[in-house]
Design an enzyme around this catalytic site. Sequence first.
Site, PDB file in Angstrom:
ATOM      1  N   CYS A  98       0.857  -1.185   0.000  1.00 17.85           N
ATOM      2  CA  CYS A  98       0.000   0.000   0.000  1.00 17.85           C
ATOM      3  C   CYS A  98       0.895   1.237   0.000  1.00 17.85           C
ATOM      4  O   CYS A  98       1.887   1.277   0.730  1.00 17.85           O
ATOM      5  CB  CYS A  98      -0.870  -0.016   1.254  1.00 17.85           C
TER       6      CYS A  98
ATOM      7  N   HIS B 208     -10.040   1.235   1.817  1.00 20.32           N
ATOM      8  CA  HIS B 208      -9.543   2.568   2.194  1.00 20.32           C
ATOM      9  C   HIS B 208     -10.709   3.537   2.447  1.00 20.32           C
ATOM     10  O   HIS B 208     -10.646   4.361   3.361  1.00 20.32           O
ATOM     11  CB  HIS B 208      -8.689   3.167   1.071  1.00 20.32           C
TER      12      HIS B 208
ATOM     13  N   HIS C 205      -9.054  -3.600  -2.051  1.00 17.94           N
ATOM     14  CA  HIS C 205      -8.066  -2.794  -1.329  1.00 17.94           C
ATOM     15  C   HIS C 205      -8.488  -1.314  -1.296  1.00 17.94           C
ATOM     16  O   HIS C 205      -8.472  -0.680  -0.238  1.00 17.94           O
ATOM     17  CB  HIS C 205      -6.703  -2.966  -2.018  1.00 17.94           C
ATOM     18  N   GLU C 206      -8.896  -0.795  -2.446  1.00 19.73           N
ATOM     19  CA  GLU C 206      -9.243   0.639  -2.516  1.00 19.73           C
ATOM     20  C   GLU C 206     -10.553   0.933  -1.772  1.00 19.73           C
ATOM     21  O   GLU C 206     -10.671   1.954  -1.099  1.00 19.73           O
ATOM     22  CB  GLU C 206      -9.343   1.103  -3.980  1.00 19.73           C
TER      23      GLU C 206
HETATM   24 ZN    ZN Z   1      -3.570   1.253  -0.120  1.00 24.76          ZN
END
Ligand code: ZN
Length: 197
Positions: free
Chosen positions: A125, A171, A167-168
């Site tokens: 990341c 976030h 993953h995004e």
């Molecule tokens: Zn990330």
Amino acid sequence: MNYERTRNAATGLKTMMLKIVQAGDPVLRAIGRRLTIEEIKSSSIQSLIESMRDTMRAAPGVGLAAPQIGESIQLAVIEDRADYLENVAADQLKERHRLAIDFHVIINPNLSFVDDTSAEFFEGCLSVEGFQAIVQRSFKVHVECLNERAEPITIDAEGWYARILQHEIDHLNGRLYIDRMESRTFSTNENLMKYWK
Ligand code: ZN
């Protein structure tokens, strides 16, 4: 999201580069605010998208979520460029089901898992710079969101692209991969090359 370190492509950088915040900054732990149609069409969001695109390319990364540049909103940019894939071994691309993904924007996304198939690979990341760990992710996902023109779109993704989306979108909901990693695999990039490859 960054993994499989790739050479930085020489890109013509015209817009403003944004600073990518690192783990420990509270903005990475907040749930991003959803954007209205009017906000998405505003010049400030449109120029933010351009700056995020250029910041992601300069990093380089294959995804960048707004909280990573200090904006607690439900917006992320994604792109897995064909020239990045040229630097990755063919068997690795195949194993990861990794294909080039055109630049696109996801706003106010809702993600669902299509089935219970999953995959385990190292990921990293841009906000946990210099490290990677194995993370188990769903192999197939379905995403409903808005694009940069505030139009509803649906995305059905599998393999690496499904991993990037998870993953995004994590976030945007205040989660980092380190919350989901197999903690004993947590490694510096350097040691990953030395001991795992
Ligand atoms: Zn990330």
